[in-house]
Design a protein around this motif. Structure first.
Motif, PDB file in Angstrom:
ATOM      1  N   ILE A 368      -7.059   4.652  -1.223  1.00  0.00           N
ATOM      2  CA  ILE A 368      -6.276   5.608  -0.445  1.00  0.00           C
ATOM      3  C   ILE A 368      -6.367   6.965  -1.147  1.00  0.00           C
ATOM      4  N   GLN A 369      -6.718   7.970  -0.372  1.00  0.00           N
ATOM      5  CA  GLN A 369      -6.935   9.311  -0.919  1.00  0.00           C
ATOM      6  C   GLN A 369      -6.026  10.297  -0.201  1.00  0.00           C
ATOM      7  N   PHE A 370      -5.426  11.210  -0.963  1.00  0.00           N
ATOM      8  CA  PHE A 370      -4.544  12.218  -0.374  1.00  0.00           C
ATOM      9  C   PHE A 370      -4.513  13.435  -1.282  1.00  0.00           C
ATOM     10  N   ARG A 371      -4.170  14.579  -0.709  1.00  0.00           N
ATOM     11  CA  ARG A 371      -4.188  15.824  -1.475  1.00  0.00           C
ATOM     12  C   ARG A 371      -2.793  16.285  -1.901  1.00  0.00           C
ATOM     13  N   ASP A 372      -1.791  16.047  -1.063  1.00  0.00           N
ATOM     14  CA  ASP A 372      -0.443  16.550  -1.353  1.00  0.00           C
ATOM     15  C   ASP A 372       0.333  15.554  -2.203  1.00  0.00           C
ATOM     16  N   LYS A 373       0.789  15.983  -3.380  1.00  0.00           N
ATOM     17  CA  LYS A 373       1.382  15.063  -4.341  1.00  0.00           C
ATOM     18  C   LYS A 373       2.684  14.438  -3.834  1.00  0.00           C
ATOM     19  N   TRP A 374       3.390  15.126  -2.925  1.00  0.00           N
ATOM     20  CA  TRP A 374       4.655  14.568  -2.428  1.00  0.00           C
ATOM     21  C   TRP A 374       4.447  13.380  -1.496  1.00  0.00           C
ATOM     22  N   LEU A 375       3.185  13.078  -1.164  1.00  0.00           N
ATOM     23  CA  LEU A 375       2.883  11.892  -0.361  1.00  0.00           C
ATOM     24  C   LEU A 375       2.717  10.626  -1.209  1.00  0.00           C
ATOM     25  N   GLU A 376       2.736  10.774  -2.533  1.00  0.00           N
ATOM     26  CA  GLU A 376       2.374   9.649  -3.401  1.00  0.00           C
ATOM     27  C   GLU A 376       3.247   8.418  -3.179  1.00  0.00           C
ATOM     28  N   LYS A 377       4.552   8.611  -3.076  1.00  0.00           N
ATOM     29  CA  LYS A 377       5.439   7.459  -2.919  1.00  0.00           C
ATOM     30  C   LYS A 377       5.128   6.703  -1.631  1.00  0.00           C
ATOM     31  N   ASP A 378       4.946   7.440  -0.541  1.00  0.00           N
ATOM     32  CA  ASP A 378       4.617   6.791   0.733  1.00  0.00           C
ATOM     33  C   ASP A 378       3.266   6.086   0.655  1.00  0.00           C
ATOM     34  N   MET A 379       2.304   6.728   0.021  1.00  0.00           N
ATOM     35  CA  MET A 379       0.968   6.144  -0.072  1.00  0.00           C
ATOM     36  C   MET A 379       0.988   4.875  -0.932  1.00  0.00           C
ATOM     37  N   ARG A 380       1.709   4.904  -2.034  1.00  0.00           N
ATOM     38  CA  ARG A 380       1.790   3.703  -2.885  1.00  0.00           C
ATOM     39  C   ARG A 380       2.521   2.576  -2.162  1.00  0.00           C
ATOM     40  N   GLY A 381       3.550   2.920  -1.419  1.00  0.00           N
ATOM     41  CA  GLY A 381       4.249   1.897  -0.647  1.00  0.00           C
ATOM     42  C   GLY A 381       3.357   1.279   0.410  1.00  0.00           C
ATOM     43  N   PHE A 382       2.558   2.122   1.094  1.00  0.00           N
ATOM     44  CA  PHE A 382       1.630   1.616   2.094  1.00  0.00           C
ATOM     45  C   PHE A 382       0.594   0.697   1.452  1.00  0.00           C
ATOM     46  N   LEU A 383       0.037   1.117   0.310  1.00  0.00           N
ATOM     47  CA  LEU A 383      -0.967   0.302  -0.380  1.00  0.00           C
ATOM     48  C   LEU A 383      -0.380  -1.031  -0.817  1.00  0.00           C
ATOM     49  N   GLN A 384       0.844  -1.029  -1.314  1.00  0.00           N
ATOM     50  CA  GLN A 384       1.456  -2.278  -1.784  1.00  0.00           C
ATOM     51  C   GLN A 384       1.603  -3.288  -0.652  1.00  0.00           C
ATOM     52  N   LYS A 385       2.036  -2.828   0.521  1.00  0.00           N
ATOM     53  CA  LYS A 385       2.179  -3.732   1.663  1.00  0.00           C
ATOM     54  C   LYS A 385       0.831  -4.253   2.134  1.00  0.00           C
ATOM     55  N   PHE A 386      -0.160  -3.374   2.162  1.00  0.00           N
ATOM     56  CA  PHE A 386      -1.527  -3.750   2.533  1.00  0.00           C
ATOM     57  C   PHE A 386      -2.051  -4.803   1.564  1.00  0.00           C
ATOM     58  N   LYS A 387      -1.861  -4.541   0.294  1.00  0.00           N
ATOM     59  CA  LYS A 387      -2.318  -5.464  -0.754  1.00  0.00           C
ATOM     60  C   LYS A 387      -1.638  -6.826  -0.636  1.00  0.00           C
ATOM     61  N   GLU A 388      -0.345  -6.842  -0.367  1.00  0.00           N
ATOM     62  CA  GLU A 388       0.391  -8.111  -0.275  1.00  0.00           C
ATOM     63  C   GLU A 388      -0.119  -8.983   0.871  1.00  0.00           C
ATOM     64  N   ARG A 389      -0.700  -8.373   1.901  1.00  0.00           N
ATOM     65  CA  ARG A 389      -1.251  -9.150   3.010  1.00  0.00           C
ATOM     66  C   ARG A 389      -2.632  -9.723   2.664  1.00  0.00           C
ATOM     67  N   LEU A 390      -3.409  -9.006   1.840  1.00  0.00           N
ATOM     68  CA  LEU A 390      -4.769  -9.454   1.538  1.00  0.00           C
ATOM     69  C   LEU A 390      -4.853 -10.354   0.304  1.00  0.00           C
ATOM     70  N   LYS A 391      -3.962 -10.178  -0.671  1.00  0.00           N
ATOM     71  CA  LYS A 391      -4.082 -10.923  -1.930  1.00  0.00           C
ATOM     72  C   LYS A 391      -4.117 -12.443  -1.742  1.00  0.00           C
ATOM     73  N   PRO A 392      -3.325 -13.022  -0.830  1.00  0.00           N
ATOM     74  CA  PRO A 392      -3.389 -14.482  -0.672  1.00  0.00           C
ATOM     75  C   PRO A 392      -4.757 -14.995  -0.232  1.00  0.00           C
ATOM     76  N   LEU A 393      -5.630 -14.112   0.238  1.00  0.00           N
ATOM     77  CA  LEU A 393      -6.959 -14.516   0.697  1.00  0.00           C
ATOM     78  C   LEU A 393      -8.025 -14.289  -0.373  1.00  0.00           C
TER      79      LEU A 393
END
Length: 526
Positions: A368-393
């Motif tokens: 996940i790539q982004f330029r504005d630093k204030w998006l970091e929390k949202d981006m990390r939260g999105f990645l964590q949910k995405f990861k939790e769906r794929l890790k069991p596979l």
């Protein structure tokens, strides 16, 4: 220059200064850079020597794959290859210490399988050389085992490696390569996309075929529409490639476009031009001048049909969600890349080298790539949910490729994720060559508590075990990761501007300056 490395290691240890090793600088977690201690940049040790009588290439500790390909290109040694990386700016040593997956891994095996000898400066400043002739159960044999897949920065500073130069299918066959980006029509809710890609990922491709794919949603391109990019490397000619693609029964238009966008060329031209052209975007992303933020998570997938039907559905859904959530933002990208492995790489046992996940057919990562630093929390939260769906596979429900490290893996999880049952033997090697844990970083291999003969035997036996599923390891939560690196840099290394500069705006007044005004090299804020 190895003597200079020895001197630096000894001085750093004597003065208890941390040491960070940089070879190439493509670390996904930034582990080849530091704000504290010494950064040991190996860039000038980029010497490469090719001996075609012995079919061996010797490379220095700072050489990049572009340096290694150059003698093959200059001598027009078509039909020969060093089993290296896709991106010419990747460091050879770091690539091979992590196992090494390249465009010809399926036909030639893992990159680390081609290593014959390694010279390394240990934590106590000694220069040791280990190789394929060292008996496996000696200290030297264990170190040679560990350095082929045990990751970088764990045991010492590698200053030189010897690699086999291997023949491709034949000097006259050439290499077929190309790139195509597919924008599938969403009108059928992407059923064509899912059916095509499920077939693609579970196809029993020949060892000559390597096709990497990247799914992405980019707010700057096609309004974030879902796209899939195909990167082709085929150890053979275009005619044979076309027959194999036809057997895969992909979407007919996709088949036609892929066939149109490949060409067969001699391998020296492929190394010189095509790899650079295919990976120019990834190379630019690695430049320090790139101001975007990037976060990652990675997975190891087999080509099981049931699993991939779930994987592709999850990827589709999450990329569509990314588009909806961040459609109003600029310079935001979510990319899921599948690096094709398997083939010959899978035919050695899991305990042959420290690289463990040989059953993997696709090493995958989310970026996940982004330029504005204030998006970091949202981006990390999105990645964590995405990861939790794929890790069991993923293999063992947590397996990750050390070359695509995941900074969110907690202290009790990362060794299992990267090394599986090989981790105990790696800890024994760490105890032998770095007992005081001088080479210590956020996800370094731990030192075994005991180096007794019994513990060494237990660690050796463990490498023969089949991993049990483990998914309960700690994950560092997004809120804790958000901004912690930037905050530490600011608080520990930034020198604030003197109060009088901030109060009156420097000698001219009317503004504020960052870091000491114009005389201190600062920049005007307003």
């Amino acid at each position: 220059m190895s003597s200079e490395v020895q001197a630096i290691v000894l001085q750093a240890r004597l003065h208890e200064v941390s040491l960070t090793i940089k070879n190439g600088g493509h670390s996904y977690t930034g582990s080849s850079t530091t704000d504290t201690g010494i950064l040991l940049d190996m860039a000038k040790m980029n010497n490469v020597h090719l001996d075609m009588e012995k079919e061996i290439m010797t490379v220095g500790g700072g050489a990049l794959w572009g340096n290694a390909y150059k003698p093959l290109i200059n001598a027009r040694l078509n039909g020969w290859a060093v089993n290296g990386g896709r991106c010419p700016t990747v460091g050879i040593i770091g690539f091979l210490l992590g196992g090494g997956i390249g465009p010809f891994t399926r036909s030639l095996g893992m990159g680390c399988d081609t290593v014959t000898e390694i010279s390394m400066v240990t934590a106590d400043g000694h220069l040791v050389t280990v190789g394929e002739n060292d008996p496996p159960h000696t200290n030297e044999g264990m170190l040679f085992w560990a350095l082929r897949g045990g990751g970088g920065g764990n045991f010492g500073v590698v200053v030189e490696m010897k690699l086999k130069v291997l023949p491709l299918r034949g000097k006259e066959c050439g290499v077929t390569a190309g790139r195509y980006t597919w924008l599938p029509d969403p009108k059928d809710d992407h059923r064509t996309l899912l059916n095509t890609m499920n077939r693609f990922y579970t196809m029993n491709w020949s060892d000559n075929m390597t096709i990497d794919t990247s799914w992405f949603s980019d707010t700057q391109v096609q309004e974030g529409a879902l796209a899939v990019r195909f990167m082709v490397y085929y150890d053979g000619n275009e005619h044979d490639f076309g027959k194999e693609i036809h057997k895969a029964a992909l979407d007919k238009d996709l088949e036609r476009q892929i066939n149109r966008r490949v060409l067969t060329e001699k391998s020296s031209r492929f190394f010189h031009e095509t790899l650079v052209a295919q990976w120019d975007e990834e190379t630019v992303r690695a430049f320090p001048s790139n101001g975007t933020f990037r976060i990652y998570s990675s997975f190891c997938f087999e080509n099981n049909r049931d699993d991939f039907e779930m994987i592709t559905t999850i990827v589709k859904e999450e990329l569509e969600a990314f588009r909806r959530l961040f459609r109003a933002e600029t310079n935001c990208l979510c990319q899921v890349t599948f690096i094709h492995s398997g083939g010959k790489a899978s035919r050695k046992p899991r305990d042959a080298t420290a690289f463990r996940w040989r059953d993997t057919v696709f090493h995958s990562y989310i970026m996940i790539q982004f330029r504005d630093k204030w998006l970091e929390k949202d981006m990390r939260g999105f990645l964590q949910k995405f990861k939790e769906r794929l890790k069991p596979l993923s293999l063992t429900k947590q397996a990750s490729f050390i070359a695509f490290p995941d900074a969110s893996l907690g202290d009790d999880a990362y060794e299992k994720a990267y090394y599986g049952e090989n981790r105990l033997k790696l800890q024994q090697v760490k105890r032998i060559y770095d007992k005081t844990n001088f080479f210590n970083w956020a996800q370094s291999i731990k030192v075994s508590r005991s180096g007794s003969a019994k513990r060494r035997r237990e660690a050796e036996r463990a490498t023969e075990n089949q991993e049990e599923e483990f998914s309960s390891g700690e994950t560092i939560q997004p809120d804790k990761l958000t901004d912690q690196v930037a905050k530490a840099r600011w608080e520990n290394t930034f020198e604030p501007a003197p109060c009088e500069w901030l109060a009156i705006g420097g000698p001219e007044g009317g503004g504020a300056w960052l870091s000491g005004g114009p005389g201190g090299g600062g920049a005007r804020l307003f």
